[in-house]
Design a protein around this motif. Structure first.
Motif, PDB file in Angstrom:
ATOM      1  N   TYR A 122      13.170  39.283 -14.581  1.00 37.68           N
ATOM      2  CA  TYR A 122      13.639  40.616 -14.963  1.00 37.68           C
ATOM      3  C   TYR A 122      13.210  40.981 -16.396  1.00 37.68           C
ATOM      4  O   TYR A 122      13.736  41.924 -16.984  1.00 37.68           O
ATOM      5  N   GLY A 123      12.276  40.215 -16.927  1.00 36.08           N
ATOM      6  CA  GLY A 123      11.698  40.577 -18.227  1.00 36.08           C
ATOM      7  C   GLY A 123      12.308  39.907 -19.433  1.00 36.08           C
ATOM      8  O   GLY A 123      11.986  40.262 -20.571  1.00 36.08           O
ATOM      9  N   ILE A 124      13.183  38.941 -19.225  1.00 35.56           N
ATOM     10  CA  ILE A 124      13.753  38.215 -20.361  1.00 35.56           C
ATOM     11  C   ILE A 124      12.776  37.118 -20.785  1.00 35.56           C
ATOM     12  O   ILE A 124      12.463  36.218 -19.996  1.00 35.56           O
ATOM     13  N   ALA A 125      12.302  37.199 -22.019  1.00 39.27           N
ATOM     14  CA  ALA A 125      11.313  36.240 -22.521  1.00 39.27           C
ATOM     15  C   ALA A 125      11.974  34.915 -22.851  1.00 39.27           C
ATOM     16  O   ALA A 125      13.062  34.868 -23.434  1.00 39.27           O
ATOM     17  N   THR A 126      11.348  33.817 -22.451  1.00 36.80           N
ATOM     18  CA  THR A 126      11.821  32.467 -22.789  1.00 36.80           C
ATOM     19  C   THR A 126      10.713  31.739 -23.535  1.00 36.80           C
ATOM     20  O   THR A 126       9.554  32.155 -23.521  1.00 36.80           O
ATOM     21  N   ILE A 127      11.074  30.649 -24.191  1.00 36.51           N
ATOM     22  CA  ILE A 127      10.059  29.951 -24.973  1.00 36.51           C
ATOM     23  C   ILE A 127       9.024  29.294 -24.067  1.00 36.51           C
ATOM     24  O   ILE A 127       7.900  29.036 -24.491  1.00 36.51           O
ATOM     25  N   GLY A 128       9.376  29.035 -22.825  1.00 39.58           N
ATOM     26  CA  GLY A 128       8.395  28.511 -21.881  1.00 39.58           C
ATOM     27  C   GLY A 128       7.347  29.539 -21.556  1.00 39.58           C
ATOM     28  O   GLY A 128       6.145  29.276 -21.594  1.00 39.58           O
ATOM     29  N   GLY A 129       7.779  30.759 -21.281  1.00 38.94           N
ATOM     30  CA  GLY A 129       6.830  31.815 -20.967  1.00 38.94           C
ATOM     31  C   GLY A 129       6.080  32.296 -22.179  1.00 38.94           C
ATOM     32  O   GLY A 129       4.907  32.651 -22.113  1.00 38.94           O
ATOM     33  N   ALA A 130       6.766  32.309 -23.350  1.00 39.34           N
ATOM     34  CA  ALA A 130       6.139  32.844 -24.557  1.00 39.34           C
ATOM     35  C   ALA A 130       5.112  31.892 -25.127  1.00 39.34           C
ATOM     36  O   ALA A 130       4.110  32.295 -25.692  1.00 39.34           O
ATOM     37  N   ALA A 131       5.332  30.583 -24.998  1.00 37.81           N
ATOM     38  CA  ALA A 131       4.456  29.618 -25.666  1.00 37.81           C
ATOM     39  C   ALA A 131       3.640  28.787 -24.700  1.00 37.81           C
ATOM     40  O   ALA A 131       3.033  27.801 -25.082  1.00 37.81           O
ATOM     41  N   GLY A 132       3.626  29.182 -23.408  1.00 38.01           N
ATOM     42  CA  GLY A 132       2.847  28.402 -22.451  1.00 38.01           C
ATOM     43  C   GLY A 132       3.361  26.991 -22.343  1.00 38.01           C
ATOM     44  O   GLY A 132       2.630  26.033 -22.508  1.00 38.01           O
ATOM     45  N   PHE A 133       4.645  26.843 -22.077  1.00 37.61           N
ATOM     46  CA  PHE A 133       5.277  25.518 -22.046  1.00 37.61           C
ATOM     47  C   PHE A 133       4.623  24.638 -20.990  1.00 37.61           C
ATOM     48  O   PHE A 133       4.343  25.065 -19.894  1.00 37.61           O
ATOM     49  N   GLN A 134       4.370  23.406 -21.360  1.00 34.75           N
ATOM     50  CA  GLN A 134       3.716  22.480 -20.450  1.00 34.75           C
ATOM     51  C   GLN A 134       4.556  21.229 -20.269  1.00 34.75           C
ATOM     52  O   GLN A 134       5.388  20.896 -21.100  1.00 34.75           O
ATOM     53  N   SER A 135       4.336  20.562 -19.173  1.00 34.57           N
ATOM     54  CA  SER A 135       5.070  19.328 -18.929  1.00 34.57           C
ATOM     55  C   SER A 135       4.512  18.223 -19.808  1.00 34.57           C
ATOM     56  O   SER A 135       3.358  18.248 -20.204  1.00 34.57           O
ATOM     57  N   GLY A 136       5.360  17.233 -20.085  1.00 35.97           N
ATOM     58  CA  GLY A 136       4.922  16.146 -20.953  1.00 35.97           C
ATOM     59  C   GLY A 136       4.974  16.567 -22.413  1.00 35.97           C
ATOM     60  O   GLY A 136       5.409  17.662 -22.755  1.00 35.97           O
ATOM     61  N   LEU A 137       4.551  15.687 -23.282  1.00 37.03           N
ATOM     62  CA  LEU A 137       4.569  15.946 -24.717  1.00 37.03           C
ATOM     63  C   LEU A 137       3.232  16.547 -25.138  1.00 37.03           C
ATOM     64  O   LEU A 137       2.192  15.902 -25.009  1.00 37.03           O
ATOM     65  N   PRO A 138       3.225  17.794 -25.659  1.00 38.69           N
ATOM     66  CA  PRO A 138       1.963  18.422 -26.037  1.00 38.69           C
ATOM     67  C   PRO A 138       1.315  17.729 -27.230  1.00 38.69           C
ATOM     68  O   PRO A 138       1.994  17.211 -28.112  1.00 38.69           O
ATOM     69  N   VAL A 139      -0.005  17.725 -27.248  1.00 43.26           N
ATOM     70  CA  VAL A 139      -0.786  17.091 -28.318  1.00 43.26           C
ATOM     71  C   VAL A 139      -1.810  18.104 -28.814  1.00 43.26           C
ATOM     72  O   VAL A 139      -2.470  18.772 -28.023  1.00 43.26           O
ATOM     73  N   VAL A 140      -1.924  18.229 -30.121  1.00 41.51           N
ATOM     74  CA  VAL A 140      -2.894  19.155 -30.697  1.00 41.51           C
ATOM     75  C   VAL A 140      -4.299  18.556 -30.589  1.00 41.51           C
ATOM     76  O   VAL A 140      -4.481  17.341 -30.719  1.00 41.51           O
ATOM     77  N   HIS A 141      -5.289  19.399 -30.344  1.00 46.11           N
ATOM     78  CA  HIS A 141      -6.680  18.956 -30.217  1.00 46.11           C
ATOM     79  C   HIS A 141      -7.459  19.405 -31.449  1.00 46.11           C
ATOM     80  O   HIS A 141      -7.399  20.573 -31.851  1.00 46.11           O
ATOM     81  N   TRP A 142      -8.222  18.488 -32.046  1.00 40.85           N
ATOM     82  CA  TRP A 142      -8.889  18.752 -33.316  1.00 40.85           C
ATOM     83  C   TRP A 142     -10.398  18.974 -33.173  1.00 40.85           C
ATOM     84  O   TRP A 142     -11.088  19.097 -34.177  1.00 40.85           O
ATOM     85  N   GLY A 143     -10.896  19.050 -31.970  1.00 42.69           N
ATOM     86  CA  GLY A 143     -12.348  19.109 -31.782  1.00 42.69           C
ATOM     87  C   GLY A 143     -13.018  20.281 -32.469  1.00 42.69           C
ATOM     88  O   GLY A 143     -14.119  20.159 -33.013  1.00 42.69           O
ATOM     89  N   GLU A 144     -12.378  21.458 -32.478  1.00 42.25           N
ATOM     90  CA  GLU A 144     -13.017  22.661 -33.002  1.00 42.25           C
ATOM     91  C   GLU A 144     -12.421  23.119 -34.329  1.00 42.25           C
ATOM     92  O   GLU A 144     -12.614  24.255 -34.745  1.00 42.25           O
ATOM     93  N   PHE A 145     -11.711  22.240 -35.021  1.00 35.67           N
ATOM     94  CA  PHE A 145     -11.095  22.638 -36.285  1.00 35.67           C
ATOM     95  C   PHE A 145     -12.153  22.853 -37.366  1.00 35.67           C
ATOM     96  O   PHE A 145     -13.065  22.044 -37.537  1.00 35.67           O
ATOM     97  N   GLN A 146     -12.031  23.946 -38.117  1.00 36.58           N
ATOM     98  CA  GLN A 146     -12.983  24.277 -39.182  1.00 36.58           C
ATOM     99  C   GLN A 146     -12.446  23.768 -40.518  1.00 36.58           C
ATOM    100  O   GLN A 146     -11.443  24.266 -41.031  1.00 36.58           O
ATOM    101  N   LEU A 147     -13.141  22.778 -41.074  1.00 38.29           N
ATOM    102  CA  LEU A 147     -12.679  22.159 -42.321  1.00 38.29           C
ATOM    103  C   LEU A 147     -12.630  23.148 -43.476  1.00 38.29           C
ATOM    104  O   LEU A 147     -11.841  22.989 -44.415  1.00 38.29           O
TER     105      LEU A 147
END
Length: 569
Positions: free
Chosen positions: A228-253
């Motif tokens: 019904y349009g109520i935003a949750t942190i799962g929908g807002a942040a693309g919640f994923q199962s398991g523990l999320p890990v940041v990927h550094w492959g394309e980071f610009q120093l």
């Protein structure tokens, strides 16, 4: 030997090794209470910082354990803080340009940089920087940050979009968009606020934010309110199962150079905030805080937060207050709370996706409201107009030009305020009362100048950039006197604090100029140091080249004896 050195670097561990077993029950109870408050607040502050909810919990576990080992406070709880999160968002959002992965990367890098700055400051024993931001500046800064956070959450609470970047623009745009509010979202917000207010009124010892988040999350999950349009942190942040890990492959120093100075500002503000909280609770519980150790502990805690993919943390005054009020005795409280949050991170991440964004917004507004002290800001106007102007100027800068720029300006204002005091300090002419006691002139009618003697106090250390002003003030006072004095006595205790070649050279010039006016100069106080300093700068100086006295009273006695000898001749 190594163990002793290690314990000097780890005062928290030293306290835990001397643990009193009778404290265990109190510490476990306090740890449960702190975890209950820290869980929803950490998730809400993650939303404020612009990263996933789980990152807020990452920012609690290892940092709390690190501070428990390296901190010198027995009550302080570290964790996500409204000011640090607001600063992170202000810096990282423009650099990430909507890329959530880059946003998380920059947040981690900024946290690591902040930890590095804190360790460097500890190495050089810069704990005194805790006093750099004066009370008026901090008052204006905290009020500005609180208003910024509250205005930034109004869109989420009402279910509308406010794309304006600055606070003033958002406030101007808000009235025209209230009619677009999403009613169900607004209903969740009102329910959250009612729960918080009812618990605060009738059961203030309960963890109100946790209860409010649990109830609203259960409501959203049980009614499938997301459709019904109520935003949750799962929908807002693309919640994923398991523990999320940041990927550094394309980071610009190259982006790291844009974080160096903001990370330095963040380290300073976080440290000042931490020290204010730590000192107040240490004073209440009767022990001392080591500022340099606190700088090191804050640095290590932030390094642990960055390495565990979290964001910058500081001293958490609300959670520290919970710890103290529930009887926490040692840093075992932080360890217990960290373990509980760690269990949630590993086993209970899935329910987090149903937390409504609007409820978190209300929790943030509720937490930020306690930072607002407009009455205290306005009361400065009656007590000290200069302090009021400084506080109000800082408050306005945060609202108009942004949080990070306002903080930088606040630090600059603190330095300029200090330099102004040193450049042009207060001064006093001294005299004696009917009992021969020395006082400042003008305080009472009983204090009068000694005929033929001008006693002067310069209320700042003399250094190369204010000694010329000091010399001009003395000569102006001499030339402006109704009757020219025969003696000028300087209170050396107040202004001679260290050896400076420029200062000693200017004193010799002053002595020469006074001699041309048939006036003798006496420096009263610090006789041993002044004798050594003048001989080091002028090895050929004669014994009578400059008159030094141990204190003002002996200087007056010396003058009296010289005058008596002159009259006898």
């Amino acid at each position: 030997m190594f163990g002793k050195i290690l314990l000097n670097y780890m005062p928290g561990l030293k306290n835990l090794l001397a643990y009193d077993k009778s404290w265990l029950k109190h510490d476990v109870k306090a740890g449960l209470s702190v975890a209950a408050v820290a869980l929803p607040v950490a998730i809400a502050y993650a939303e404020l910082a612009g990263v996933g909810a789980i990152v807020g919990l990452y920012s609690c576990v290892l940092p709390m354990i690190a501070y428990a080992l390296f901190g010198s406070s027995r009550q302080l709880i570290v964790g996500p803080d409204a000011t640090t999160c607001a600063v992170i968002a202000a810096v990282v959002v423009p650099l990430s340009a909507g890329n959530s992965e880059l946003h998380w990367q920059l947040t981690i890098v900024m946290t690591l940089m902040m930890g590095g700055w804190c360790l460097l400051a500890s190495k050089f024993r810069l704990g005194a920087l805790a006093d750099l931001l004066s009370h008026p500046i901090l008052t204006g800064l905290l009020n500005g940050v609180a208003v910024t956070i509250i205005v930034g959450q109004l869109g989420k609470v009402l279910g509308i979009t406010l794309n304006e970047e600055q606070v003033i623009e958002k406030i101007i745009a808000l009235p025209g968009r209230i009619s677009d509010s999403h009613l169900l979202t607004l209903g969740i917000s009102v329910l959250t606020l009612v729960i918080l207010m009812v618990i605060k009124t009738f059961r203030s010892q309960w963890p109100a934010p946790l209860i409010a988040i649990v109830i609203t999350t259960a409501l959203v999950w049980g009614t499938s309110a997301q459709q019904y349009g109520i935003a949750t942190i799962g929908g807002a942040a693309g919640f994923q199962s398991g523990l999320p890990v940041v990927h550094w492959g394309e980071f610009q120093l190259g982006l790291m150079r844009d974080l160096v100075i903001p990370a330095l500002n963040l380290a300073l503000v976080s440290f000042v905030s931490l020290m204010l909280t730590a000192r107040s609770f240490a004073a209440k519980n009767g022990y001392e805080i080591n500022a340099d150790a606190e700088f090191r502990a804050l640095g290590i805690a932030n390094l642990m937060s960055g390495l565990s993919q979290g964001f910058a943390i500081s001293g958490a005054d609300s959670r520290t207050a919970v710890n103290d009020s529930t009887g926490g005795k040692s840093q075992l409280v932080s360890v217990v709370a960290a373990l509980i949050i760690g269990i949630v991170v590993v086993f209970f991440t899935q329910p987090l996706q149903f937390i409504p964004v609007s409820a978190l917004g209300v929790v943030l507004i509720y937490a930020s409201w306690s930072l607002i002290d407009l009455r205290g800001l306005w009361s400065l106007k009656r007590r000290n107009k200069s302090a009021f102007r400084l506080a109000f100027f800082t408050f306005g800068c945060v609202l108009i030009i942004g949080v990070i720029q306002g903080i930088g300006l606040a630090v600059l204002l603190g330095l300029l305020q200090f330099l102004r005091t040193v450049f042009r300090p207060s001064e006093h002419l001294l005299g004696t009362d009917e009992n021969g006691m020395i006082h400042s002139l003008g305080n009472t009618t009983n204090v009068k100048m000694i005929p033929g003697v001008l006693m002067y106090r310069f209320n700042s250390p003399l250094t190369y950039f204010n000694v010329a002003y000091f010399k001009r003030r003395v000569l102006n006072l001499v030339d402006g006197a109704a009757l020219q004095p025969k003696w000028v006595v300087i209170d050396a205790v107040a202004c001679f604090t260290y050896s400076d070649i420029s200062v000693l050279a200017t004193i010799n010039e002053l002595k020469r100029d006074l001699k041309g006016r048939q006036i003798k100069l006496i420096l009263a106080g610090r006789k041993t140091e002044l004798t050594r300093w003048f001989k080091e700068s002028r090895p050929t100086m004669k014994d009578d080249d400059i008159i030094l006295a141990p204190d003002l009273y002996l200087a007056l006695r010396f003058i009296h004896s010289k005058e008596s000898m002159s009259e006898g001749e």
